[in-house]
Design an enzyme around this catalytic site. Structure first.
Site, PDB file in Angstrom:
ATOM      1  N   HIS A  13      16.350  22.026  -1.015  1.00 16.55           N
ATOM      2  CA  HIS A  13      16.646  22.052   0.421  1.00 16.55           C
ATOM      3  C   HIS A  13      16.794  23.485   0.926  1.00 16.55           C
ATOM      4  O   HIS A  13      17.343  24.339   0.239  1.00 16.55           O
ATOM      5  CB  HIS A  13      17.952  21.308   0.702  1.00 16.55           C
ATOM      6  N   CYS A  51      11.515  23.553   2.937  1.00 21.31           N
ATOM      7  CA  CYS A  51      10.957  23.229   4.245  1.00 21.31           C
ATOM      8  C   CYS A  51      10.841  24.453   5.143  1.00 21.31           C
ATOM      9  O   CYS A  51      11.482  25.469   4.941  1.00 21.31           O
ATOM     10  CB  CYS A  51      11.754  22.118   4.925  1.00 21.31           C
ATOM     11  N   ARG A  80       5.713  23.761   4.833  1.00 21.57           N
ATOM     12  CA  ARG A  80       6.538  24.038   3.653  1.00 21.57           C
ATOM     13  C   ARG A  80       6.419  25.519   3.309  1.00 21.57           C
ATOM     14  O   ARG A  80       5.331  26.083   3.337  1.00 21.57           O
ATOM     15  CB  ARG A  80       6.052  23.219   2.446  1.00 21.57           C
TER      16      ARG A  80
END
Lengths: 51, 250
Positions: free
Chosen positions: B146, B214, B223
């Site tokens: 993340h 991301c 990405r």
């Protein structure tokens, strides 16, 4: 809705307020621990893998 | 409604009007409730997942390091020959931790097998794409993490520079990679995970690492991808990489 709930709870106002407080904590806990974690992967907010 | 009843049942007294107004009141309460739930979701997503994620990540690192054989606190010989073969872990198993000195001496994250949201990425881990190679292996050791929320392990991805080190420790060895490329791709561009990143049909010749996260923040549009190549490795029982010792000494 909340008025109906208030009228139908037993006990004096203090007890009713305590019951509602406990209920609110339980609802938030359910949201934070179960509902939101299950929902998050379905939302386009923080996906980071390639597929 | 009688006057005498009103003080005892204030709710009734207020409602007084038609059935339609009552329904409108309920609708209003439902809408306020929905608003509160959405606000709670934002608090959960932006703030709370970092709290629980960081706590989980710390616990995973500690639990994993307790299982690791001792690695003396001295510089080990950097080796560039064939590293030990890493056993393929079970899904969800912690098999490594990683360090990125650029992100600070406190930054250490556990790596688990798989890139599922609930069991790995949202549970305080960096995830290993199971179809990619293992640390040190010829090919591509590809990881997802993340960039915001859930302890945001790869939050600092935009600060990484070419030549920065990424260090992976397993039960057998320390692997020191050097960042070689930083670029932004579409979520469908899985060729960055290929054994030779970008060339899915090419035969792998190098020992690569790839990080995906991301981009832009709070979006699924693209990405951010980092590639690196193995610089050297150090056997655990011999010591630690000089990069780790330098980082710990600050």
């Amino acid at each position: 809705m909340y008025g109906w709930l208030w009228r139908h709870l037993p006990g004096p106002a203090v007890v009713r307020a305590l019951i509602l407080l406990v209920a609110a904590v339980a609802v938030v806990a359910l949201l934070f621990e179960v509902v939101f974690p299950a929902l998050a992967p379905l939302l386009p907010l923080d996906q980071n893998t390639l597929e | 409604m009688s006057r005498a009843e009103a003080p005892a049942r204030p709710g009734h007294a207020r409602r007084g009007g038609s059935r339609g107004l009552g329904a409108l009141g309920v609708l209003g309460e439902l809408l306020i409730t929905a608003g509160v739930i959405i606000a709670l979701f934002v608090v959960w997503q932006v703030f709370w997942t970092d709290v629980t994620g960081a706590r989980a990540a710390g616990a995973h690192v500690q639990a994993f390091e307790e299982t690791l054989p001792e690695s003396p606190e001295q510089p080990g010989t950097p080796q560039s020959d064939e590293p030990p073969a890493e056993p393929v872990p079970a899904a969800g198993e912690t098999f490594a931790t990683m360090f990125v000195p650029r992100w600070g001496a406190d930054w250490e994250f556990p790596i688990a097998e798989g890139v599922g949201r609930l069991d790995v990425l949202d549970a305080g881990y960096v995830g290993h794409y199971p179809e990619t190679q293992m640390p040190g292996e010829i090919g591509n050791f590809a990881l997802a993490g993340h960039r915001q929320s859930h302890a945001k392990p790869f939050y600092g991805v935009d600060q990484l520079e070419i030549g920065d080190t990424i260090i992976v420790q397993t039960a057998q060895a320390w692997y020191v990679y050097e960042v070689t490329r930083s670029h932004v791709v579409l979520p469908s561009q899985v060729e960055v995970l290929a054994p030779t990143p970008g060339y899915p049909t090419a035969e792998a010749t190098e020992r690569m690492i790839t990080l995906t996260t991301c981009h832009p923040l709070w979006s699924t549009r693209e990405r951010w991808v980092i590639h690196g190549v193995l610089s050297h490795w150090v056997a655990r029982d011999e010591g630690r990489p000089a990069e780790i010792i330098a980082m710990e000494e600050g």
